[in-house]
Structures are given as structure tokens and as C-alpha cells.
Design an enzyme around this catalytic site. Structure first.
Site, mmCIF file in Angstrom:
data_model
loop_
_atom_site.group_PDB
_atom_site.id
_atom_site.type_symbol
_atom_site.label_atom_id
_atom_site.label_comp_id
_atom_site.label_asym_id
_atom_site.label_seq_id
_atom_site.Cartn_x
_atom_site.Cartn_y
_atom_site.Cartn_z
ATOM 1 N N THR A 1 31.709 -15.740 -40.317
ATOM 2 C CA THR A 1 31.355 -16.808 -41.229
ATOM 3 C C THR A 1 31.455 -16.254 -42.653
ATOM 4 O OG1 THR A 1 29.777 -18.582 -41.652
ATOM 5 C CG2 THR A 1 28.830 -16.413 -41.169
ATOM 6 N N ASP B 1 23.325 -17.559 -32.212
ATOM 7 C CA ASP B 1 22.743 -18.256 -31.051
ATOM 8 C C ASP B 1 21.919 -17.337 -30.154
ATOM 9 O OD1 ASP B 1 24.050 -20.541 -31.947
ATOM 10 O OD2 ASP B 1 25.840 -20.106 -30.759
ATOM 11 N N THR C 1 17.471 -23.941 -32.119
ATOM 12 C CA THR C 1 16.746 -24.806 -31.185
ATOM 13 C C THR C 1 15.308 -24.337 -31.008
ATOM 14 O OG1 THR C 1 18.843 -24.902 -30.002
ATOM 15 C CG2 THR C 1 16.935 -25.893 -28.898
ATOM 16 N N THR D 1 25.336 -26.837 -32.483
ATOM 17 C CA THR D 1 25.889 -27.578 -33.617
ATOM 18 C C THR D 1 27.115 -28.379 -33.221
ATOM 19 O OG1 THR D 1 25.024 -25.962 -35.179
ATOM 20 C CG2 THR D 1 26.872 -27.293 -35.957
ATOM 21 N N LEU E 1 16.029 -13.316 -20.925
ATOM 22 C CA LEU E 1 16.012 -12.378 -19.795
ATOM 23 C C LEU E 1 15.992 -13.161 -18.477
ATOM 24 C CD1 LEU E 1 15.910 -9.330 -19.149
ATOM 25 C CD2 LEU E 1 13.421 -9.518 -19.062
ATOM 26 N N ARG F 1 33.022 -19.377 -59.001
ATOM 27 C CA ARG F 1 32.177 -19.822 -60.132
ATOM 28 C C ARG F 1 32.475 -21.249 -60.596
ATOM 29 N NH1 ARG F 1 33.953 -14.450 -62.721
ATOM 30 N NH2 ARG F 1 35.674 -15.168 -61.453
ATOM 31 N N GLN G 1 23.340 -17.419 -38.091
ATOM 32 C CA GLN G 1 24.478 -16.704 -37.498
ATOM 33 C C GLN G 1 24.007 -15.323 -37.002
ATOM 34 O OE1 GLN G 1 25.290 -18.313 -40.871
ATOM 35 N NE2 GLN G 1 25.314 -20.001 -39.441
ATOM 36 N N GLY H 1 18.821 -17.074 -30.210
ATOM 37 C CA GLY H 1 17.485 -17.637 -29.990
ATOM 38 C C GLY H 1 16.595 -17.397 -31.205
HETATM 39 P P1 GDP Z 1 19.800 -19.674 -32.584
HETATM 40 O O1 GDP Z 1 20.960 -20.282 -33.252
HETATM 41 O O2 GDP Z 1 19.803 -18.174 -32.641
HETATM 42 O O3 GDP Z 1 18.482 -20.243 -33.032
HETATM 43 O O4 GDP Z 1 19.943 -20.032 -31.029
HETATM 44 P P2 GDP Z 1 20.363 -21.477 -30.425
HETATM 45 O O5 GDP Z 1 19.220 -22.394 -30.535
HETATM 46 O O6 GDP Z 1 21.672 -21.915 -30.961
HETATM 47 O O7 GDP Z 1 20.663 -21.066 -28.928
HETATM 48 C C1 GDP Z 1 19.696 -20.467 -28.127
HETATM 49 C C2 GDP Z 1 19.509 -21.344 -26.868
HETATM 50 O O8 GDP Z 1 18.797 -20.618 -25.911
HETATM 51 C C3 GDP Z 1 18.676 -22.591 -27.135
HETATM 52 O O9 GDP Z 1 19.136 -23.601 -26.266
HETATM 53 C C4 GDP Z 1 17.284 -22.161 -26.781
HETATM 54 O O10 GDP Z 1 16.452 -23.254 -26.365
HETATM 55 C C5 GDP Z 1 17.550 -21.251 -25.608
HETATM 56 N N1 GDP Z 1 16.605 -20.132 -25.458
HETATM 57 C C6 GDP Z 1 16.045 -19.361 -26.412
HETATM 58 N N2 GDP Z 1 15.311 -18.370 -25.867
HETATM 59 C C7 GDP Z 1 15.394 -18.533 -24.521
HETATM 60 C C8 GDP Z 1 14.896 -17.795 -23.404
HETATM 61 O O11 GDP Z 1 14.198 -16.791 -23.534
HETATM 62 N N3 GDP Z 1 15.231 -18.276 -22.156
HETATM 63 C C9 GDP Z 1 16.010 -19.380 -21.973
HETATM 64 N N4 GDP Z 1 16.311 -19.746 -20.734
HETATM 65 N N5 GDP Z 1 16.510 -20.083 -23.009
HETATM 66 C C10 GDP Z 1 16.221 -19.649 -24.259
HETATM 67 P P1 IMO Z 2 23.422 -19.936 -35.545
HETATM 68 O O1 IMO Z 2 22.616 -19.797 -36.810
HETATM 69 C C1 IMO Z 2 27.176 -19.161 -33.472
HETATM 70 C C2 IMO Z 2 30.805 -19.238 -35.908
HETATM 71 C C3 IMO Z 2 31.822 -20.346 -35.664
HETATM 72 C C4 IMO Z 2 33.088 -19.619 -36.053
HETATM 73 C C5 IMO Z 2 32.664 -18.742 -37.211
HETATM 74 C C6 IMO Z 2 32.953 -19.334 -38.588
HETATM 75 O O2 IMO Z 2 23.104 -21.154 -34.747
HETATM 76 O O3 IMO Z 2 23.386 -18.664 -34.760
HETATM 77 P P2 IMO Z 2 31.870 -21.315 -39.989
HETATM 78 O O4 IMO Z 2 31.686 -22.758 -39.652
HETATM 79 O O5 IMO Z 2 30.595 -20.582 -40.260
HETATM 80 O O6 IMO Z 2 32.871 -21.083 -41.067
HETATM 81 O O7 IMO Z 2 32.508 -20.677 -38.647
HETATM 82 O O8 IMO Z 2 31.257 -18.565 -37.071
HETATM 83 N N1 IMO Z 2 29.438 -19.707 -36.195
HETATM 84 C C7 IMO Z 2 28.423 -19.594 -35.346
HETATM 85 N N2 IMO Z 2 28.381 -19.156 -34.064
HETATM 86 N N3 IMO Z 2 26.034 -19.540 -34.081
HETATM 87 C C8 IMO Z 2 26.038 -19.954 -35.378
HETATM 88 O O9 IMO Z 2 24.916 -20.202 -36.068
HETATM 89 C C9 IMO Z 2 27.284 -20.039 -36.043
HETATM 90 N N4 IMO Z 2 27.657 -20.426 -37.284
HETATM 91 C C10 IMO Z 2 28.969 -20.197 -37.370
HETATM 92 O O10 IMO Z 2 31.811 -20.762 -34.327
HETATM 93 O O11 IMO Z 2 33.478 -18.751 -35.011
HETATM 94 MG MG MG Z 3 22.529 -21.585 -32.849
#
Ligand code: GDP
Ligand code: IMO
Ligand code: MG
Length: 432
Positions: free
Chosen positions: A245, A15, A44, A306, A338, A149, A230, A17
Site C-alpha cells: 500500500t 487482516d 472487524t 473491505t 489459533l 504537495r 494494513q 485481527g
Molecule cells: P484487521 O484488518 O487486522 O482488523 O482484520 P480483519 O477484521 O480484516 O480480519 C480478521 C478476521 O478474523 C475478522 O473476520 C475477525 O472477526 C476474525 N478474527 C479475529 N480474531 C479472531 C480469532 O482469534 N479467531 C477467529 N476465528 N476469528 C478471528
Molecule cells: P487492513 O487494515 C489487507 C492490500 C490490497 C493490495 C495492496 C494495495 O484491513 O489490514 P491499496 O488499496 O492500499 O492501494 O492496495 O494492499 N491492502 C490490504 N490487504 N488488509 C488491508 O487493510 C489492506 N489494505 C490494502 O489488497 O494488495
Molecule cells: Mg482487514
């Protein structure tokens, strides 16, 4: 060609970004490849105020005339994939964007999700094991079958005979587990077989050879970006095991899961937030369970893309980030969010750990040790101004520039891109 092949990975616990950075970079890229993980990811992308969340589709799908690849290392939930493709507006066909799904990607079956939930709840009720807090998307059980497998691959659901043979073996095994271990009802072959064939009919036009696709794009002088899911600290080998994961989230995973040899990569981009978050269980040295954590969660809208779960929040951890620099070979950092730090009274960054009275800047491999870590912080001056309209490094207040420079000094890696808001345009390119 300069940066013809780039890998983009999460440098923390996911998460960071990644989706929004991929979306920004995809402007200059022809092919975007997902190479591991599955619908546990939630990436996102916000374009002109409209929010798109990708779980399986690469985050380049919104651009016209691109190739988006789901590599063999991904575990593919067909129901999720079909819903995502159907939900795209405009459709990929209308904008000339081609989706290629590797025939070798493993299929997440409904029983994987069921086993994921059952094993999590049995861990919750156990005195010997802690629950992982999975996303419940069947990821672990599907990778178990792959490495055992006996998995069913995308190419199998378009072949009635293969599917029937493989499904029978699986159902026999899963029914034993469901019955003897969990006292659950058995699975019905016919129902699953028909379901899988109907997914196969939908997915067939997208099936392809991801290796050939990427290779021919590169030979034609095109640019390829690998999109990690992840993050490093959730990697099955290098993360906070067992609170991880089940896939290789680090840059090395691109080679096996995305079918390209290491010699063909030009650089690795690490995406990190300006602070830290984690969803699910497991050690998190800089977690703040008080006001600061709550403030970051609210200002950063830190709720899972998610599962909707509130994300645990805390200060930036340089020990973890330097570990990510090392295991991924980061060449450049994309620093997101930031803007979320604006207006805090002061900022803290964890620069080393104290473990059992000893100082260290080494990230321990044991989750039990990591649980005992006391973070050692350096304190920084904050900035009061809203920075979300800044578009160049020079626009940032001096305190924000110092914060970025500190990250560069401590990691030895350039910060090439800074996120100051969630939208495409809320991006500062420093020297990318
Ligand atoms: P990802 O899984 O790494 O793609 O990240 P996610 O989408 O799960 O979570 C990142 C969250 O931060 C999303 O809600 C984005 O819209 C938001 N986001 C990403 N970059 C920025 C930023 O520079 N500033 C702010 N305020 N929000 C951001
Ligand atoms: P993105 O790509 C944050 C975390 C789960 C749990 C652990 C194992 O959006 O960054 P799983 O379902 O993979 O067996 O869960 O990993 N997890 C994530 N946390 N962002 C993700 O994906 C994640 N995918 C799995 O919360 O702790
Ligand atoms: Mg994410």
C-alpha cells in the site's frame, strides 16, 4: 506510566485481527488513534454477536467516553467517514465518545478512486507491469498528491477560498491525465466543489488538532493506543514493494502520521495470525493453493472485510514474522485465530527460506527474489479439540501451547494475548 502509550501494528499482510485486538484493549485505554491508510482498511469487531466493520473510524468507537483520533497520516474518504459515523448505533454523542479528525489529513477525492481503477486496469493490460490488486479506494493516487504537495486536506474543505484554489489546480492536472492518458471525460469543477463543501459542513465539528489532543490526554495521565492499518509486509518502504500500500504501516508511522515523538512510546504490540493470509497480488512464500489453503479460508472465514475478495492463505511464516519483530521493535505479540488451526492433521511453520539453492532466515527486500523463495517447514502435531471456549493458557491442549511457545522461542517475543474466536470474550490474556 506503564504502557501509557502503545502502538499496535499488523505483523503480516494485513487482516491479522487488529480491529478485534484494539477493541479488546480499548477497555483499558482512553484514546485510540488511526495514523495511516484510509478506507482500504477493514477492521472487524464483534460484540455480543453483532459485527461492526471499521474502515476509517478507530476501533475504539464502540466504548463510551473515549477520544478517537483520525491523525494527519490518514487519507480520508469523506463519503465513507460520513456513512460510518451515521451508521454507529448508539451514536458517539449518546455515549460521550469524541471523534477528532486532524485538519491535516488528506482528502480522498472521487478522482483518486477513478485514477486508482484506471491505473490498475492499465497495469492488467500491460506486458511490463503486474497489477497490484488494490482495494480501489483511491489510496495510492491520494498519497501521490500529498507528496506532490497538491493534495486537499480536511482543513481545506471547510474553507471555500482554499478549496476553490486547490481544486482548480487539481482538476486542471487530473483532466490532462484523464484525457491524454486514458481518453476519459473531464471532471466538472462545480460538481466536485459543491460536494466537497457539503462534506466540509458535516466534518467541521470533528476537526481538531490531533497533536494537542493526544498531548493533553497524556498530560492528564490518560492511556493512548495507536491503531495501525494494513501490515508490515504491505508497508511502502518495508513491504514487498511494489505490491504494497502507499503508507507507513510499521510502528514508525505512528510518529509522523499520529503526531507523537518516538520517546513517548512505551511498547509496540504486533498482531499476527497463527497462519498467513494476503489479499491482492504479490509474493507470498507460504501460500497454499490446494486443500490446506481452502481449509484455512473456510474455517477462518478469510474473505476481505473491505472488498469481499477471497484471501490467499498459507502456513505461518517465521521469516516474515521475525522481520516484523525487527522493523517494528515488537515488545509483545497478539496471536489471533489459533482456533482456526484446530482439527488439522498436522501443522507446518516456515522457519527459513531457500533462495537459489541457498538457505537463509533473512527476509529479502526484492519482490522478485521473494517470488523465487522455497519455504523450509517444520512440522508440528495438531490438536483435535475445539479451543474456542479456552480462557486461560492452561486450558489449551498441550500441542497448542507448544505451538505458541515455539513462536515465542523463534521470535524472542512474548505472546501476551491469544485469539480463540472472533468475539470480544474469545480472548486469552497470558501476561499482557
Ligand atoms: P484487521 O484488518 O487486522 O482488523 O482484520 P480483519 O477484521 O480484516 O480480519 C480478521 C478476521 O478474523 C475478522 O473476520 C475477525 O472477526 C476474525 N478474527 C479475529 N480474531 C479472531 C480469532 O482469534 N479467531 C477467529 N476465528 N476469528 C478471528
Ligand atoms: P487492513 O487494515 C489487507 C492490500 C490490497 C493490495 C495492496 C494495495 O484491513 O489490514 P491499496 O488499496 O492500499 O492501494 O492496495 O494492499 N491492502 C490490504 N490487504 N488488509 C488491508 O487493510 C489492506 N489494505 C490494502 O489488497 O494488495
Ligand atoms: Mg482487514
Amino acid at each position: 506510566m506503564k504502557n501509557g502509550v502503545q502502538a499496535l501494528i499488523g505483523a503480516q499482510w494485513g487482516d491479522e485481527g487488529k480491529g478485534r485486538v484494539v477493541d479488546v484493549l480499548a477497555r483499558e485505554v482512553d484514546v485510540v488513534v488511526r495514523y495511516q491508510g484510509g478506507a482500504n482498511a477493514g477492521h472487524t469487531v464483534i460484540v455480543e454477536g453483532k459485527k461492526h466493520v471499521f474502515h476509517l473510524l478507530p476501533s475504539g468507537m464502540l466504548y463510551p467516553n473515549r477520544v478517537c483520533v483520525i491523525g494527519n497520516g490518514v487519507v480520508l474518504d469523506p463519503e465513507q467517514l460520513i456513512a460510518e459515523i451515521k451508521g454507529l448505533d448508539p451514536s458517539p454523542e449518546d455515549i460521550g465518545t469524541k471523534l477528532v479528525v486532524s485538519g491535516s489529513a488528506h482528502i480522498v477525492m472521487p478522482y483518486h478512486k477513478k485514477l486508482d481503477a484506471l491505473s490498475e486496469s492499465s497495469r492488467k493490460g500491460s506486458s511490463n507491469a503486474r497489477a497490484i490488486g488494490t482495494t480501489g479506494r483511491g489510496i495510492g493516487p491520494c498519497y501521490v498528491d500529498k507528496y506532490n504537495r497538491i493534495g486537499i486536506r480536511a482543513e481545506d474543505i471547510v474553507d471555500e477560498r482554499q478549496l476553490a484554489d486547490k481544486l482548480r489546480i487539481n482538476i486542471e492536472e487530473k483532466n490532462l491525465i484523464l484525457d491524454k492518458l486514458y481518453g476519459e471525460q473531464p471532471l466538472d469543477f462545480d460538481e466536485l466543489y459543491e460536494k466537497a463543501l457539503s462534506w466540509g459542513r458535516f466534518i467541521k465539528p470533528y476537526l481538531g488538532d490531533s497533536s494537542l489532543e493526544i498531548d493533553s490526554a497524556l498530560r492528564a495521565g490518560k492511556k493512548v493506543l495507536f491503531e495501525g492499518a494494513q501490515g508490515t509486509l504491505l508497508d511502502v518502504d518495508h513491504g514487498t514493494y511494489p505490491f504494497v500500500t502507499s503508507s507507513s504501516c510499521v510502528s514508525g508511522g505512528c510518529c509522523t502520521g499520529g503526531t507523537l515523538g518516538p520517546g513517548r512510546f512505551d511498547r509496540v504490540i504486533g498482531v499476527t495470525k497463527a497462519y498467513c493470509t494476503r489479499v491482492g497480488e504479490g509474493p507470498f512464500p507460504t501460500e497454499d493453493k490446494g486443500d490446506i489453503g481452502e481449509r484455512l479460508r473456510q474455517s477462518g472465514a478469510e474473505f476481505g472485510a473491505t472488498t469481499g475478495r477471497p484471501r490467499r492463505c498459507g502456513w505461518l511464516d517465521m521469516v516474515g514474522l521475525n522481520y516484523a519483530v525487527r522493523v517494528n521493535g515488537l515488545g509483545v505479540i497478539a496471536l489471533t485465530k489459533l482456533d482456526v488451526l484446530s482439527g488439522l492433521d498436522e501443522l507446518k511453520v516456515c522457519t527459513s527460506y531457500e533462495i537459489d539453492g541457498e538457505g537463509t532466515d533473512r527476509f529479502p527486500s526484492s519482490a522478485a527474489v521473494l517470488d523465487r523463495v522455497k519455504p523450509v517447514y517444520e512440522t508440528f502435531k495438531s490438536w483435535k479439540d475445539d479451543i474456542s471456549k479456552c480462557r486461560s493458557f492452561g486450558d489449551l491442549p498441550s500441542e497448542a501451547r507448544d505451538y505458541v511457545k515455539f513462536i515465542e522461542d523463534k521470535t524472542g517475543v512474548r505472546v501476551g494475548l491469544i485469539g480463540v474466536g472472533p468475539g470480544r470474550e474469545d480472548t486469552i490474556f497470558v501476561d499482557f
